[in-house]
Design a protein around this motif. Structure first.
Motif, PDB file in Angstrom:
ATOM      1  N   ARG A   1       0.837  -1.205   0.000  1.00 24.83           N
ATOM      2  CA  ARG A   1       0.000   0.000   0.000  1.00 24.83           C
ATOM      3  C   ARG A   1       0.875   1.260   0.000  1.00 24.83           C
ATOM      4  O   ARG A   1       0.582   2.232  -0.704  1.00 24.83           O
ATOM      5  CB  ARG A   1      -0.903   0.016   1.234  1.00 24.83           C
ATOM      6  CG  ARG A   1      -1.880  -1.144   1.345  1.00 24.83           C
ATOM      7  CD  ARG A   1      -3.007  -1.060   0.330  1.00 24.83           C
ATOM      8  NE  ARG A   1      -4.009  -2.090   0.589  1.00 24.83           N
ATOM      9  CZ  ARG A   1      -5.131  -1.871   1.260  1.00 24.83           C
ATOM     10  NH1 ARG A   1      -5.397  -0.667   1.733  1.00 24.83           N
ATOM     11  NH2 ARG A   1      -5.988  -2.859   1.457  1.00 24.83           N
TER      12      ARG A   1
ATOM     13  N   ALA B   1       2.423   1.660  -3.481  1.00 27.66           N
ATOM     14  CA  ALA B   1       1.435   2.111  -4.462  1.00 27.66           C
ATOM     15  C   ALA B   1       1.173   3.605  -4.319  1.00 27.66           C
ATOM     16  O   ALA B   1       1.081   4.340  -5.311  1.00 27.66           O
ATOM     17  CB  ALA B   1       0.136   1.320  -4.298  1.00 27.66           C
TER      18      ALA B   1
ATOM     19  N   TRP C   1       4.274   5.608  -5.580  1.00 26.88           N
ATOM     20  CA  TRP C   1       4.359   5.625  -7.039  1.00 26.88           C
ATOM     21  C   TRP C   1       3.267   6.506  -7.628  1.00 26.88           C
ATOM     22  O   TRP C   1       3.506   7.297  -8.535  1.00 26.88           O
ATOM     23  CB  TRP C   1       4.248   4.208  -7.586  1.00 26.88           C
ATOM     24  CG  TRP C   1       4.280   4.133  -9.082  1.00 26.88           C
ATOM     25  CD1 TRP C   1       3.295   3.705  -9.921  1.00 26.88           C
ATOM     26  CD2 TRP C   1       5.381   4.475  -9.928  1.00 26.88           C
ATOM     27  NE1 TRP C   1       3.711   3.770 -11.224  1.00 26.88           N
ATOM     28  CE2 TRP C   1       4.989   4.241 -11.260  1.00 26.88           C
ATOM     29  CE3 TRP C   1       6.679   4.973  -9.682  1.00 26.88           C
ATOM     30  CZ2 TRP C   1       5.824   4.484 -12.346  1.00 26.88           C
ATOM     31  CZ3 TRP C   1       7.509   5.219 -10.773  1.00 26.88           C
ATOM     32  CH2 TRP C   1       7.078   4.964 -12.077  1.00 26.88           C
TER      33      TRP C   1
END
Length: 248
Positions: free
Chosen positions: A204, A207, A210
């Motif tokens: 998480r 993600a 990014w």
């Protein structure tokens, strides 16, 4: 058989005469850069111990943020991942890393896992030069270096002989204060916030890093400082939120 240059590097390390092992290994390998990382924390993430030049450190941080690349693959499989020309790698293999690596100016990467059998303790990452080539001699030298590093870290003392060189001091010790400690702390906090495993919590975090074009370390610092919180209430696609409304 290792090269004379690598043999000299190992001798200097064994005698404790080498103060810049990453630079020396980069030169001996004829590479564009070298990074040595150990696996630490409950997530077994790669913690850089030494790196040269700055490009190597930036590429290592990129792999850490994305959680994909030759380094993670080498750790997972226990086998070297040799990709001296990243332009020839299938885009689907590392979809996020490949374009980002090109932007950094990384042409090719070869990673050698440190470990024996199912035991994984680290990874040696070698950046290839602009010729996008890894010679047999370079490969042999890198394998020899990773083998001796593995033996040294596993035994806790110099041991073994490679190419006529009897053991050595790798010039590093496991750090007492990890540079990525904030990431481990943030992972634990997100794990509690979402009620998920540490592995899922790290995914998480990656993600979000990014998606927001930030480093994993920056996102982790926000989580630890409680400027950013992950909550199931925001799992409708809006992602984590700032408890203070984003005012810091």
């Amino acid at each position: 058989m290792i090269s004379d240059g690598m043999a000299e590097v190992l001798r200097s390390l064994r005698l404790g005469e080498l103060r810049a092992p990453a630079r020396a290994c980069t030169r001996a390998l004829g590479a564009a850069g070298v990074t040595l990382s150990l696996l630490v924390g409950p997530e077994r993430s790669a913690e850089p111990l030494w790196s040269h030049p700055g490009l190597s450190g930036r590429f290592e941080e990129l792999q850490f943020t994305l959680g994909e690349g030759p380094g993670p693959d080498a750790v997972r499989t226990g086998s070297p991942v040799v990709e001296p020309d990243l332009d020839r790698v299938r885009p689907a293999r590392w979809p996020a890393l490949l374009p980002a690596a090109r932007e950094l100016g990384v042409h090719g990467v070869c990673c050698f896992p440190l470990g024996i059998g199912a035991i994984r303790i680290g990874v040696l990452t070698v950046l290839c030069g602009g010729d996008r080539h890894l010679s047999r001699q370079q490969y042999a030298d890198a394998v020899a270096l990773s083998a001796v590093l593995t033996s040294t870290f596993l035994s806790g003392e110099p041991r073994g002989e490679v190419g006529g060189v009897q053991g050595f001091d790798p010039g590093v010790r496991q750090p007492s204060g990890l540079r990525r400690a904030v990431v481990h702390q943030a992972t634990g906090m997100v794990s509690v916030q979402l009620g998920v495993t540490m592995e899922e919590a790290l995914l998480r975090l990656r993600a979000h890093a990014w998606g927001s074009a930030r480093s994993l370390g920056e996102v982790a610092e926000d989580v630890v400082a409680r400027r950013l919180r992950f909550s199931d209430a925001f799992d409708d696609g809006s992602g984590p939120h700032s408890p203070d409304g984003g005012k810091g």
